[in-house]
Design a protein around this motif. Structure first.
Motif, PDB file in Angstrom:
ATOM      1  N   SER A  53       0.950   1.847   8.261  1.00  0.00           N
ATOM      2  CA  SER A  53       0.758   2.234   6.859  1.00  0.00           C
ATOM      3  C   SER A  53      -0.193   3.410   6.704  1.00  0.00           C
ATOM      4  O   SER A  53       0.005   4.260   5.824  1.00  0.00           O
ATOM      5  CB  SER A  53       0.261   1.037   6.042  1.00  0.00           C
ATOM      6  N   ALA A 103       1.342   4.026  -3.027  1.00  0.00           N
ATOM      7  CA  ALA A 103       0.996   5.425  -2.775  1.00  0.00           C
ATOM      8  C   ALA A 103       2.176   6.333  -3.097  1.00  0.00           C
ATOM      9  O   ALA A 103       2.013   7.383  -3.734  1.00  0.00           O
ATOM     10  CB  ALA A 103       0.552   5.599  -1.322  1.00  0.00           C
ATOM     11  N   THR A 146      -5.679   6.498  -0.995  1.00  0.00           N
ATOM     12  CA  THR A 146      -5.146   5.493  -0.072  1.00  0.00           C
ATOM     13  C   THR A 146      -6.092   4.296   0.040  1.00  0.00           C
ATOM     14  O   THR A 146      -5.636   3.175   0.286  1.00  0.00           O
ATOM     15  CB  THR A 146      -4.897   6.088   1.319  1.00  0.00           C
ATOM     16  N   CYS A 187       0.926   6.788   4.873  1.00  0.00           N
ATOM     17  CA  CYS A 187       0.187   7.286   3.710  1.00  0.00           C
ATOM     18  C   CYS A 187      -0.382   8.678   3.955  1.00  0.00           C
ATOM     19  O   CYS A 187      -0.417   9.501   3.026  1.00  0.00           O
ATOM     20  CB  CYS A 187      -0.914   6.302   3.316  1.00  0.00           C
ATOM     21  N   ASP A 188      -0.805   8.974   5.169  1.00  0.00           N
ATOM     22  CA  ASP A 188      -1.255  10.332   5.474  1.00  0.00           C
ATOM     23  C   ASP A 188      -0.106  11.326   5.329  1.00  0.00           C
ATOM     24  O   ASP A 188      -0.298  12.451   4.847  1.00  0.00           O
ATOM     25  CB  ASP A 188      -1.842  10.402   6.886  1.00  0.00           C
ATOM     26  N   PHE A 190      -5.203   1.917  -2.792  1.00  0.00           N
ATOM     27  CA  PHE A 190      -3.955   1.199  -2.553  1.00  0.00           C
ATOM     28  C   PHE A 190      -4.080   0.193  -1.419  1.00  0.00           C
ATOM     29  O   PHE A 190      -3.485  -0.883  -1.465  1.00  0.00           O
ATOM     30  CB  PHE A 190      -2.823   2.195  -2.309  1.00  0.00           C
ATOM     31  N   GLU A 234     -10.262   2.455   3.561  1.00  0.00           N
ATOM     32  CA  GLU A 234      -8.878   2.129   3.914  1.00  0.00           C
ATOM     33  C   GLU A 234      -8.833   1.358   5.229  1.00  0.00           C
ATOM     34  O   GLU A 234      -8.141   0.340   5.351  1.00  0.00           O
ATOM     35  CB  GLU A 234      -8.050   3.408   4.022  1.00  0.00           C
ATOM     36  N   LEU A 254      -3.723  11.976  -2.263  1.00  0.00           N
ATOM     37  CA  LEU A 254      -4.115  10.617  -1.886  1.00  0.00           C
ATOM     38  C   LEU A 254      -5.436  10.544  -1.126  1.00  0.00           C
ATOM     39  O   LEU A 254      -6.053   9.480  -1.090  1.00  0.00           O
ATOM     40  CB  LEU A 254      -3.022   9.964  -1.031  1.00  0.00           C
ATOM     41  N   LEU A 273       2.484  10.946   3.265  1.00  0.00           N
ATOM     42  CA  LEU A 273       2.678  11.094   1.816  1.00  0.00           C
ATOM     43  C   LEU A 273       1.604  11.983   1.208  1.00  0.00           C
ATOM     44  O   LEU A 273       1.873  12.764   0.288  1.00  0.00           O
ATOM     45  CB  LEU A 273       2.681   9.722   1.150  1.00  0.00           C
ATOM     46  N   ASP A 274       0.389  11.871   1.732  1.00  0.00           N
ATOM     47  CA  ASP A 274      -0.702  12.717   1.251  1.00  0.00           C
ATOM     48  C   ASP A 274      -0.391  14.187   1.523  1.00  0.00           C
ATOM     49  O   ASP A 274      -0.555  15.042   0.636  1.00  0.00           O
ATOM     50  CB  ASP A 274      -2.005  12.298   1.926  1.00  0.00           C
ATOM     51  N   LYS A 311       0.836  -1.201   0.000  1.00  0.00           N
ATOM     52  CA  LYS A 311       0.000   0.000   0.000  1.00  0.00           C
ATOM     53  C   LYS A 311       0.871   1.252   0.000  1.00  0.00           C
ATOM     54  O   LYS A 311       0.647   2.191  -0.786  1.00  0.00           O
ATOM     55  CB  LYS A 311      -0.912  -0.038   1.222  1.00  0.00           C
ATOM     56  N   VAL A 312       1.875   1.295   0.863  1.00  0.00           N
ATOM     57  CA  VAL A 312       2.755   2.461   0.953  1.00  0.00           C
ATOM     58  C   VAL A 312       3.580   2.605  -0.326  1.00  0.00           C
ATOM     59  O   VAL A 312       3.720   3.721  -0.859  1.00  0.00           O
ATOM     60  CB  VAL A 312       3.670   2.355   2.192  1.00  0.00           C
TER      61      VAL A 312
END
Length: 198
Positions: A63, A18, A150, A67-68, A153, A93, A78, A70-71, A14-15
């Motif tokens: 994760s 993303a 997310t 992902c947050d 993913f 998610e 994302l 990265l968003d 997932k990561v």
């Protein structure tokens, strides 16, 4: 940035997906959680993957948190920022992550416990949780739009992992999820490279 990961983990997949989608380069570091390596434990005291080492030396784990991050770094590419869109993505998610947690626990019961120590009712309970979560995803995956989030993913990582560990055991009665994964793989060509694999 460096990501403690394993090739099979749905959460690490997932990561990886993303990060690829938003164009943030991440170096992956293979980590065997069973061996409890010191560098992983220094990054995540829980000894779990994924764990992300930032360029400034800070550490993130889980994760959803990664992902947050990265968003935020990508200008919210994302996760939608309107309330309805945010709720839908985060709910799906969380459901996908929860299915993965339950199914992994049932797998570990068989993998790590001697046969005479296994507790089948506990395994069955975890799989009931997983299947209920899959039924929820089956009912709601069609609401996801074409732009990857997310949730996309998380679901793609989960289904890729289920195809590795529970192939033929999750698909019955879930045609929307089966079709969704095929469509996602077509729309996101990097899936073939980044999906969970042994």
């Amino acid at each position: 940035m460096r990501l403690f990961s394993s090739s099979a983990s749905p959460f690490a997949a997932k990561v990886r997906m993303a990060a690829r989608h938003v164009g943030i380069p991440i170096e992956t570091l293979a980590a065997d959680t069973g061996a409890e390596p010191a560098d992983l434990l220094a990054a995540n005291p829980l000894g779990k993957i994924p764990a992300l080492l930032l360029d400034d030396g800070d550490i993130l784990f889980d994760s959803a948190v990664i992902c947050d991050y990265l968003d935020r770094r990508s200008g919210h590419r994302l996760v939608p920022q309107d309330e309805a869109g945010w709720l839908q993505v985060k709910r799906l998610e969380a459901a996908a992550d929860g299915v993965g947690d339950a199914a992994i626990l049932s797998l570990y019961e068989v993998r790590y416990r001697p046969e005479d120590k296994r507790h089948q009712p506990w395994v069955d309970k975890q799989m009931r949780r997983a299947f209920r979560g899959l039924d929820f995803l089956e009912a709601h995956v069609g609401a996801l739009g074409p732009e990857p989030t997310t949730a996309h993913f998380a679901i793609a990582g989960l289904l890729g992992w289920l195809n590795l560990r529970f192939e033929g055991q999750w698909e019955d009665g879930r045609p929307h999820l089966v079709a969704w994964l095929a469509g996602f793989a077509d729309a996101f060509p990097a899936y073939e490279e980044l999906k969970p694999r042994l």
